[in-house]
Design an enzyme around this catalytic site. Structure first.
Site, PDB file in Angstrom:
ATOM      1  N   GLY A 202      34.369 -64.583  65.114  1.00  0.00           N
ATOM      2  CA  GLY A 202      33.378 -64.449  65.988  1.00  0.00           C
ATOM      3  C   GLY A 202      34.036 -64.125  67.321  1.00  0.00           C
ATOM      4  O   GLY A 202      35.054 -63.803  67.488  1.00  0.00           O
ATOM      5  N   ASN A 203      33.117 -63.969  68.404  1.00  0.00           N
ATOM      6  CA  ASN A 203      33.607 -63.786  69.518  1.00  0.00           C
ATOM      7  C   ASN A 203      32.995 -64.433  70.771  1.00  0.00           C
ATOM      8  O   ASN A 203      32.063 -65.273  70.294  1.00  0.00           O
ATOM      9  CB  ASN A 203      33.625 -62.102  69.931  1.00  0.00           C
ATOM     10  CG  ASN A 203      32.187 -61.564  69.920  1.00  0.00           C
ATOM     11  OD1 ASN A 203      31.239 -61.943  70.794  1.00  0.00           O
ATOM     12  ND2 ASN A 203      31.812 -61.026  68.822  1.00  0.00           N
ATOM     13  N   ARG A 204      33.408 -64.235  71.906  1.00  0.00           N
ATOM     14  CA  ARG A 204      32.786 -65.332  73.361  1.00  0.00           C
ATOM     15  C   ARG A 204      31.459 -64.794  74.001  1.00  0.00           C
ATOM     16  O   ARG A 204      31.177 -65.190  74.790  1.00  0.00           O
ATOM     17  CB  ARG A 204      33.867 -65.401  74.033  1.00  0.00           C
ATOM     18  CG  ARG A 204      35.135 -65.942  73.808  1.00  0.00           C
ATOM     19  CD  ARG A 204      36.181 -66.313  74.754  1.00  0.00           C
ATOM     20  NE  ARG A 204      37.223 -67.093  74.100  1.00  0.00           N
ATOM     21  CZ  ARG A 204      37.436 -68.288  73.675  1.00  0.00           C
ATOM     22  NH1 ARG A 204      36.473 -69.197  73.847  1.00  0.00           N
ATOM     23  NH2 ARG A 204      38.701 -68.679  73.348  1.00  0.00           N
ATOM     24  N   SER A 205      31.030 -63.586  73.268  1.00  0.00           N
ATOM     25  CA  SER A 205      29.809 -63.180  74.023  1.00  0.00           C
ATOM     26  C   SER A 205      28.528 -64.080  74.123  1.00  0.00           C
ATOM     27  O   SER A 205      28.282 -64.680  72.858  1.00  0.00           O
ATOM     28  CB  SER A 205      29.477 -61.779  73.579  1.00  0.00           C
ATOM     29  OG  SER A 205      28.097 -61.334  74.198  1.00  0.00           O
TER      30      SER A 205
ATOM     31  N   ALA B  86      28.788 -57.884  71.548  1.00  0.00           N
ATOM     32  CA  ALA B  86      30.011 -57.602  71.166  1.00  0.00           C
ATOM     33  C   ALA B  86      29.980 -57.564  69.345  1.00  0.00           C
ATOM     34  O   ALA B  86      29.654 -58.575  69.085  1.00  0.00           O
ATOM     35  CB  ALA B  86      30.845 -58.663  71.784  1.00  0.00           C
TER      36      ALA B  86
END
Ligand code: CTP
Length: 399
Positions: A207-210, A274
């Site tokens: 995943g990502n931090r958005s 993102a």
């Protein structure tokens, strides 16, 4: 001032024309507003609480001493994007002019920074009384917008100025004077928010931090400018925005398939999500034991923006985002130009997310670049403000 969303608080004071606000409430709902009604104690002699609850479909609080634990006068003041008080009596004008706060409605008005519209209705003599005239003038100077009453028959047989205006006039005045930036009315805007997740097994994902804050701020801002918004949200923790169609997705592929369906009949796409560039090649429906985690094979996700740019019709606008990790403005700008060109975008917002900046924050800073190579440097501002600046650019591109 311009309301940030479509949550409207309808105050109702104790005049006989309070019954006309039942129709106004309906017309406001037709306009897409979510309306909370706050009747004064006196107005309940004309229209009861149950009527307001049934018509608004929402709980109605009538005094300061209900639901005290939720501090309703502060929460309602904060949540309301616009306050309309119809009818406003001479007494309420006087109270507001002197800044009094002795019931729920006057407390909310005093605590709120939202635009406020008053719809005075009373007998001509009361409207023309120098005390009322002075109160109205003072309130106007303080930023209240006053819709002057109509001329016509009063409650009795007398005729004069002071009548409660038709709902249609009140709605037009709201649109003209407060929603005057409804420059996206009739436009369908597709907005993505958050960050996609690519599952490895039932427990883990890439995943990502958005956080989705920027996409949600854009959705709110676009809706408040009259757009019909469809928000596609990926893995955000943000509360649902009432009145905005929202589709929840997890992976890039799910996001791509929703957009494939929605984009062809949208006027614009704002891709603030993102998107994971890769997904796991062999998803395991059983937990992978730690010994098996030394290597996870990945394969490329489709570039959603590139794909949609390929089917873009003339008149449609596409806005991209780019999260970079460079503090150097020149390289930020260069990467913005490159991504804009390679994805055939009309606009891009490029920002530096190094050292935990921007992701999850209410603030942002970066560069807006358009397809004419125009660059707007955005200093540190709120994501709400950036939304309006980006939408200004979008509106000029939509023509
Ligand atoms: N984007 C997309 N599909 C992808 C990856 C990104 O539509 N598979 C979109 C993002 O939503 C964003 C824009 O493309 O609006 C730029 O995303 P970014 O990750 O910065 O660019 P990439 O093309 O993925 O380039 P890189 O990761 O190599 O910097």
């Amino acid at each position: 001032m311009f309301p940030r969303g479509r949550k409207l608080l309808l105050g109702v004071a104790g005049g006989i024309s309070a019954y006309k606000s039942c129709d106004l409430l309906r017309r406001l709902q037709d306009e897409g507003f979510i309306v909370d009604v706050v009747p004064t104690a006196a107005s309940l002699n004309f229209v009861g609480k149950s009527t307001w609850e049934a018509l608004s479909g929402r709980k109605v609080i009538t005094d300061l001493w209900s639901d005290v634990e939720t501090v309703p006068h502060i929460s309602m003041a904060k949540e309301s994007d616009l306050i309309v008080i119809a009818p406003t009596t001479a007494d309420l004008l006087a109270k507001l002019a002197s800044g009094r706060a002795d019931d729920l409605l006057t407390n909310i008005v005093l605590a709120s920074t939202a635009p406020k519209i008053l719809v005075p209705a009373m007998h001509s003599e009361m409207w023309l009384n120098p005390a009322t005239v002075a109160n109205v003038k003072l309130l106007q100077e303080r930023g209240f917008f006053i819709i002057t009453p109509d001329v016509g028959q009063m409650t009795g047989s007398d005729i004069g100025i002071g009548r409660y205006p038709e709902s249609s006039r009140i709605i037009t005045e709201i649109n003209l004077h407060v929603m005057n930036s409804a420059d996206l009315k009739g436009k369908k805007i597709l907005i993505t928010a958050g960050g996609t997740r690519e599952p490895i097994d039932p427990i883990r994902f890439i995943g990502n931090r958005s956080s989705g804050k920027q996409g949600f701020a854009l959705a709110m801002a676009a809706a408040s400018r009259g757009a019909q918004v469809h928000l596609v949200s990926a893995n955000t923790d943000l509360p649902i925005i009432e009145g905005i169609t929202t589709t929840y997705v997890e992976t890039a592929e799910q996001m791509a398939s929703v957009l494939q369906i929605e984009f062809p009949h949208s006027d614009a796409l704002i891709m603030s999500a993102a998107v994971a560039d890769v997904r796991v090649a062999n998803y395991s429906d059983q937990k992978i034991r730690k010994e098996g985690l030394n290597q996870v094979d990945l394969e490329k996700n489709p570039d959603i923006l590139k794909t949609l740019s390929g089917i873009k019709k003339s008149g449609q606008i596409i806005v991209g985002f780019a999260a970079e990790t460079s503090a150097d403005i020149a390289s930020l700008e260069q990467s913005g130009h490159e991504k804009l060109a390679s994805k055939s975008l009309d606009l891009i917002y490029v920002n530096n997310v190094s050292n935990g900046a921007i992701f999850g924050s209410d603030q942002t800073q970066g560069l807006i670049i358009d397809n004419q190579k125009k660059v707007i440097k955005v200093p540190e501002i709120s994501k709400d403000t950036l939304s309006d600046i980006l939408l200004d650019q979008l509106v000029s591109k939509l023509g």
